[in-house]
Design an enzyme around this catalytic site. Structure first.
Site, mmCIF file in Angstrom:
data_model
loop_
_atom_site.group_PDB
_atom_site.id
_atom_site.type_symbol
_atom_site.label_atom_id
_atom_site.label_comp_id
_atom_site.label_asym_id
_atom_site.label_seq_id
_atom_site.Cartn_x
_atom_site.Cartn_y
_atom_site.Cartn_z
ATOM 1 N N LYS A 4 47.036 41.003 22.937
ATOM 2 C CA LYS A 4 46.640 42.397 22.704
ATOM 3 C C LYS A 4 45.767 42.843 23.854
ATOM 4 O O LYS A 4 45.114 42.030 24.498
ATOM 5 C CB LYS A 4 45.841 42.520 21.398
ATOM 6 C CG LYS A 4 45.865 43.905 20.795
ATOM 7 C CD LYS A 4 47.155 44.118 20.032
ATOM 8 C CE LYS A 4 47.191 45.416 19.284
ATOM 9 N NZ LYS A 4 48.206 45.389 18.230
HETATM 10 N N1 GLU Z 1 51.038 47.505 18.413
HETATM 11 C C1 GLU Z 1 52.085 47.095 17.556
HETATM 12 C C2 GLU Z 1 51.590 46.019 16.606
HETATM 13 O O1 GLU Z 1 50.411 45.920 16.332
HETATM 14 C C3 GLU Z 1 53.352 46.713 18.322
HETATM 15 C C4 GLU Z 1 53.229 45.559 19.262
HETATM 16 C C5 GLU Z 1 54.452 45.338 20.127
HETATM 17 O O2 GLU Z 1 55.432 46.052 19.971
HETATM 18 O O3 GLU Z 1 54.384 44.436 20.978
HETATM 19 O O4 GLU Z 1 52.352 45.301 16.028
#
Ligand code: GLU
Length: 420
Positions: A110
């Site tokens: 993240k």
């Molecule tokens: N931000 C989204 C999540 O928390 C998508 C993450 C992604 O597509 O890599 O799952």
């Protein structure tokens, strides 16, 4: 706003607590715990940006790779004033278990920048994004860490990251980031995927509890990419969305809101507040509505020990990441609320991100029906996998999902062994 002495839970502490619960339930050996519990890599970067008035403002950004045991790190980038390193660590950790729950070949990561994107111009956002992308460049790449959108980041922002990375490499690299615009290697259906996943898993829970979709009542907290589109899908399926909210306030109608009209209203005015014919209610009233399904689709810590007692919903569908604190979890559990945990409920987003990456790497694109059908299959299978653990082991749905996710990562870890 009255000054309430609200104790904010640290999201990373919550993530560690939930890991321990799953690891204990699985009777996981200490050696494996030591290898999979903590982030593998964390980077903090300074992001200086020339603002439109000529001043240089320094922002702080992060990229955390929690795990690469099952594949490259995968997870979004968040732009929000409350982003902290601990929050990013928590979100990265949840991505690891999430990708394992839906069984896609990724670890978890993240990123985030502590900033207020709503107060920035497009030019400022672009310069901040490009500087941040170059700062985290050594970490990212289609074979090692693939960012995507999260709260307040958009396909346009993903396009700038893809362009910055490609310029540095000297050739176009579509697969470095997902959630891109369609014209740039994005996948059809990606934008709606988080909401679709939430819809499919909630439908599974409703079947389990024998609640018919037609006429079912729904309340949605947060009207962004996840909450807004989820409201739309439930509306189309014949459910009644009684209330929804955004950062500016909440609206309610006992007859059910005309969601397509609310969508249009928000597009024009920037908020759901003031929607003609709806009454306005307080955020705590929205969470306490007598509904079949409550969808927290905003940020962490929405349902805490302070308001969990008032929740009357039969099902809570966590479209957001970490919206329910562990103490609230225990209270809801006692009340018999059926909770669909975030790492299952909102995994549709990363699942179609995976499809996007596969399409980019193969230079071959699928039509939207194919994307949605493949997504539905994965979400239904994953819901049933978690449900089975919930029923067989008599544990709540959150623990069941964490056991499935942590267990799969532990398997990968054991088979790979420890280097050197
Ligand atoms: N931000 C989204 C999540 O928390 C998508 C993450 C992604 O597509 O890599 O799952």
């Amino acid at each position: 706003m009255p000054a309430t002495a609200k104790v904010e839970m640290n999201a990373y502490a919550v993530a560690l607590e939930n890991f321990d619960l799953a690891a204990n339930a699985l009777e996981l050996e200490e050696n494996v715990r030591a290898m999979i519990k903590y982030p593998e890599r964390e980077l903090t970067v300074s992001v200086p940006v020339r603002m439109d008035d000529g001043k240089i403002v320094r922002f702080e950004g992060y990229r955390v790779q929690h795990s690469t045991q099952r594949g490259p790190a995968k997870g979004g980038i968040r732009y929000h004033p409350n982003v902290t390193r601990d929050e990013v660590k928590a979100l990265a950790t949840w991505m690891t278990w999430k990708c394992a729950v839906v069984n896609i070949p990724y670890g978890g990561g993240k990123g985030g920048i502590t900033c207020n994107p709503k107060s920035m111009s497009m030019g400022e956002l672009e310069r901040m994004t490009r500087r941040y992308a170059s700062a985290i460049l050594p970490l990212i790449g289609p074979e090692k860490d693939i960012p995507a959108p999260d709260v307040y980041t958009t396909p346009q922002i993903m396009a700038w990251i893809m362009d910055t990375y490609s310029m540095m490499k000297g050739y176009p690299v579509m697969g470095v980031v997902t959630g891109k615009p369609i014209s740039l290697g994005g996948s059809l259906g990606r934008n709606e995927a988080t909401a679709r996943g939430c819809y499919y898993t909630t439908r599974g829970a409703m079947e389990q509890l024998k609640i018919p979709m037609k006429g079912a009542t729904v309340a949605v907290q947060g009207f962004g990419n996840a909450g807004g589109i989820a409201a739309q899908l439930f509306h189309e399926a014949g459910a009644k969305v009684l209330a929804c909210s955004d950062t500016k306030g909440c609206i309610h109608s006992s007859r059910g809101l005309d969601i397509p009209a609310v969508m249009k209203f928000k597009e024009v005015t920037g908020s759901v507040v003031g929607f003609p014919g709806a009454d306005s209610i307080r955020p705590d009233e929205l969470l306490a509505l007598q509904v079949d399904v409550l969808i927290p689709a905003a940020l962490e810590n929405a349902i805490t020990e302070e308001n969990a007692g008032a929740v009357k919903a039969k099902i809570i569908s966590e479209a957001a990441n970490g919206p329910v604190t562990p103490e609230a979890d225990r209270m809801l559990d006692k009340k018999g609320v059926f909770l669909i945990p975030d790492i299952l409920c909102n995994a549709g987003g990363v699942t179609v991100s995976y499809f996007e990456w596969v399409q980019d790497e193969n230079h071959l694109f699928w039509d939207e029906n194919d994307v949605n059908a493949k997504l539905e299959k994965i979400m239904v299978r994953s819901f049933n996998d978690v449900l089975k653990i919930h029923l067989d082991k008599k544990v709540n749905m959150r623990l069941a999902a964490n056991m499935l996710g942590v267990g799969r990562v532990a398997d990968a870890c054991r088979i790979r062994g420890l280097y050197p």
